[in-house]
Design an enzyme around this catalytic site. Sequence first.
Site, PDB file in Angstrom:
ATOM      1  CE  LYS A  75      -3.980   1.646   2.785  1.00  0.00           C
ATOM      2  NZ  LYS A  75      -4.832   1.258   3.928  1.00  0.00           N
ATOM      3  CB  SER A 151      -8.066   2.832   3.059  1.00  0.00           C
ATOM      4  OG  SER A 151      -7.203   2.327   4.055  1.00  0.00           O
ATOM      5  CB  SER A 175      -8.218  -0.259   5.771  1.00  0.00           C
ATOM      6  OG  SER A 175      -9.038   0.871   5.956  1.00  0.00           O
TER       7      SER A 175
END
Length: 467
Positions: A75, A151, A175
């Site tokens: 990420k 996310s 997330s």
Amino acid sequence: MTTGHDVLQAIARGERSAREVCEAAIACIEATDGQVNAFTGRTFERARAEADRVDALRGSGQPLPPLAGLPYAVKNLFDIEGVTTLAGSKINRELPPAREDAVLVQRLREAGAVLLGALNMDEYAYGFTTENTHEGPCHNPRDLTRIAGGSSGGSGAAVAAGQVPLTLGSDTNGSIRVPASLCGVWGLKPTFGRLSRRGSYPFVHSIDHLGPLADCVETLALGYDAMQGPDPLDPGCHALRVQPVMPRLWSGVQGLRIGVLGGYFHDHATPPARAAAALAAQTLGTRAEVTWPDAALGRSAAFLITASEGGSLHRDDLRTRPQDFEPLSVDRFISGLLQPVDWVLRAQRYRRVYRDRVNALFADWDLLIAPATPVPAPVIGTEWIEINGVRHPCRPAMGLLTQPVSFAGCPVVAAPMWPEGTGGLPIGVQLIAAPWREDLCLRAALVLQQAGVASAPTPALPQRGRE
């Protein structure tokens, strides 16, 4: 289906070279990411160099590290040496490149893993959909018209698309588990404080977790083991010693006291999500229903703390350049700044009480089961969803079932299930244990995988480069 664990075994046996595996991953990313939009940055030359180092070790007769040659990506809130850490934002593009890798990236590199790049996410991790205004939305490989969750949407999508077998994400309110559920991959949110967060861009320091997503339980467990260890320079890392899960992974669940969460978790899940949890429970050998204490209150307190800490982190930019924030997040950050301090203090005090009440459950239960998301992946741009006759705003509703769990800090594995009534889409199940018992979550996950009720197959995708 060839998994990351299979790849590791093939490299260990000398059947494939790390460079060959690396080039195959690069080719897959180049062929599919024009549709998925999981990657925001590519580190292909670094990956080739790391793969060549693995092959050089083999050539010299030295033992290979545990993740030798395994492709992965992170990420884009993880620091990568020489790459600007975007955290999904426009503003962070003005920052200089990171001087060194995040601690977890360092540990994966030392374990022999090969880094392919950085992945799409919601701006500053504030969201559950990865409909990023700056980078474009991440598309779900199971249905390219649908969200990947967030996310850590790019982290879930990259694994689901078969681009890499292992990714790193963060999980504050769900997330990791939301993308794992919606993309149909495995995800692990460890115990709060288990893994070092040093070198990652924060969202809510008092709740943030970091963890892996993967294409099978073995890959997930190997990646997790490689990242364990204390970090005296991270005051939020509370793990004092390594507790490897791989030696215990095949211990099964016989003798474990397993329950299914009802009440709040039943009421906020649609029939397919409940069916997924029921199938997991049946496979693991239980029908016992358990009530999670104060789930709605825990979620409300998590919202207050999330908005306040998140807004405070960006106070100066919110005052001087709000137009550079993503429209989906700027109002929530500003509202967090406007909350009375007393509300946030009360929420933090309540969190201690809440954790004690949740942890008391584990005096009677070893493992608890709940759906991970109320619904399968909605279509990109969806504003409202219906859950059992009640309309909810889509984006926050994706965290209805994950927020109460992460607020308590418990470890959770999200297992990809495929119940009827979803149009062929996956929906995840949470396997929850007491703090520091990730091994129980992963043991149960392996039982589901071996029974064939949970899996992360790679779909066929259009083979076309980035447009």
